[in-house]
Design a protein around this motif. Sequence first.
Motif, mmCIF file in Angstrom:
data_model
loop_
_atom_site.group_PDB
_atom_site.id
_atom_site.type_symbol
_atom_site.label_atom_id
_atom_site.label_comp_id
_atom_site.label_asym_id
_atom_site.label_seq_id
_atom_site.Cartn_x
_atom_site.Cartn_y
_atom_site.Cartn_z
ATOM 1 N N THR A 255 11.419 -8.684 39.326
ATOM 2 C CA THR A 255 10.501 -9.421 39.900
ATOM 3 C C THR A 255 10.869 -9.626 41.314
ATOM 4 N N THR A 256 10.127 -9.355 42.167
ATOM 5 C CA THR A 256 10.322 -9.484 43.601
ATOM 6 C C THR A 256 9.762 -10.954 44.381
ATOM 7 N N PHE A 257 10.402 -11.529 45.025
ATOM 8 C CA PHE A 257 9.789 -12.764 45.595
ATOM 9 C C PHE A 257 10.506 -13.063 47.106
ATOM 10 N N SER A 305 8.285 -13.913 36.151
ATOM 11 C CA SER A 305 8.050 -14.822 37.327
ATOM 12 C C SER A 305 8.111 -16.293 36.924
ATOM 13 N N GLU A 306 8.444 -16.485 35.799
ATOM 14 C CA GLU A 306 8.219 -17.957 35.161
ATOM 15 C C GLU A 306 9.513 -18.607 36.239
ATOM 16 N N HIS A 307 9.065 -19.927 36.555
ATOM 17 C CA HIS A 307 9.786 -20.838 37.388
ATOM 18 C C HIS A 307 10.406 -20.241 38.351
ATOM 19 N N LYS A 313 14.085 -21.639 45.611
ATOM 20 C CA LYS A 313 14.849 -22.618 46.408
ATOM 21 C C LYS A 313 16.009 -22.561 46.337
ATOM 22 N N GLY A 314 16.617 -21.996 45.147
ATOM 23 C CA GLY A 314 18.011 -21.832 45.045
ATOM 24 C C GLY A 314 18.819 -20.831 46.019
#
Length: 689
Positions: A255-257, A305-307, A313-314
Amino acid sequence: MTKNYLLEIGLEEMPAHVVTNSVNQLAQKAAKFLKENRISFSNIEKYSTPRRLAIIVKDIAEKQTDIDIKAKGPSKKIAQDADGNWTKAAQGFARGQGMTTDDIFFEELKGVEYVYIQKHEAGKNVEDVLSEITDVIKSLTFPTRMHWGSYDFEYIRPIHWLVSLLNTEEVPLQILDVKSGRMTRGHRFLGEDIEIDDAMNYVEKLRSQFVIADAKERKDIISNQIKTIANDNDWVVDIDANLLEEVNNLVEFPTTFHGSFDKKYLEIPEEVLITSMKDNQRYFYVRNHQGSLEPYFISVRNGNSEHIENVIKGNEKVLVARLEDADFFYKEDQKKTIADYVEKLKTVNFHVKIGTMFEKMERVHQISNHLAELFGLSAEETKDVLRASDIYKFDLVTNMVDEFPELQGVMGEKYASLMGEDDAVAKAVREHYMPISAEGGLPATKVGATLAIADKIDSLITFYAVDLIPSGSNDPYALRRQAYGIVRILNQYQWSLNLDDLQSYLKSNLTVPEKLDLSAHTKDIDKFMIDRVRQLLGNTDVRNDIVDAVINGSDVDPIIMINTAKVLQKHVSDDDFKEVVEALGRVVNLSKKAKFDYSDDLALNESLFENPSESALNNQVQEIIKAGNFDAEALYEKLASLKPVIDSYFDENMIMAKDAEVKNNRLTQLVIANHLIAKLGDLSKIVVK
């Protein structure tokens, strides 16, 4: 009935860089195993994640093909005694074939009768053959290996499970205490253990447990998700193929962010930012349409994608910590001068057996000065390369390079520019490392290229001087890569560098401590460098026999060898190439009968000439010698023009004449001619048809 075979090796997480190579090995070795065991199949599909290597063999045969074998035994005279009784040799042969002496027959081979047995070997069932496929699993090779528990067996990571299914049926396997079954494991956090009911359901069963087993599918998912994020934000993202491959082999369900960092960090050189993101954190960096870095990054999570907000942030927190360090180092490093750093190099070892980094720079200064003259650098270029040689390792003792070793040279260029060095000097500080891989980019400036060669020459001669010489695959100081880099740079700039002359100069002029014996391995260094010329020519269309000829010639100048090989390759299609090589080859071969070598004072006695062809050959050879050095093309043309004269010479003259003076005079003539021909190479190596 069509059958398909699934083999899965379940492991602890493997390093990303071994996954693709390992599954490729598994497929290749499995294919070889099946072919050697006469099991046909249509193709092999590969699947891999950080925790598994798997293959599905499609349309696998139900049994081995039957074979008829005619086994040859001892000769008839050994197989039977004088009375025609079978000897122990014949009985043992028959027994070894699983037959009896009643099955023996005779056939003649090259005038001798031998015993033979014809037998039919029925193929085994595929299940019996596949039970031995553990040999394939155990045969995989890895750059590093480990053992676990009390076992001596070593592998890339501990094996935790095996799946071995022929359609729906288990094919039992065992490695150490791990027995195969039909249970595999899903995603470490999102999935569960799951039973594979049929080999062809493998991919979908894993997908239901958040594992995308197909590496290409996983890679496409990551790539498409990155493109979507980039398009949504009007960003430009370079999807680096190597980084994509690495990230792909770190995840099972991607999952990319994207995340961000403070714009203030953009004041740090972008190479530092990119290194922090790409090399250290495996993030894809972001640019705007003008090519400038933006304060964002894209990363890939091994999960859904949960949380995802917490994940973002991490990752931002980790990156900012690295950028804070980089910002601090960047500012601190600029509080000192280049001279301060150079002074510090006096306490930094290049190698404990060789000396300090400062001493290396002093030698490289001397080598650079000599090379600048050989390569015809201008006065300005010579000044720049000498200045660069005085400082080019200074960034090794900066805080930034200590934290980010991969930025050596890069930060040297940045700091050199900031501290007032000329652009040519600053660029050379970076370029001297090039090429950083066997086929990596080469220095773009003459100053950088000269410094790069000088630095690599120093490494080569000093390591050889203390007997730290590459052997087999062992090359801890990357001398092969450095030597190949020298050859590639010489080729790029068409710079001539006679290896013997260079080593002679360095031995007489280079300031080195007594412990460095520069004369100990001169011929070894020649051979080492010439092997790199072979390596370079091996990547071209030059025939192997021509490469052999050129590297066995009299020249030890890489660029002459390279250009000569290209010239010979160019002429192989000439109508007269065969005749030219054969004519010159006769000179080469007969000159070997002389009991003396060529020397500059070797002279002919023209009063001993008995035929016009002797004078004709002498006159043309002397014309070529007096004309001086030729490039490879001109030399070939001049030597090719000797063919009719050489033909006449051998038609008219007996080289090994009864008169000793005449014989030696003719051998002298051939030795002189061969000295010219040898500049093309050892023509006896060239295959002509």
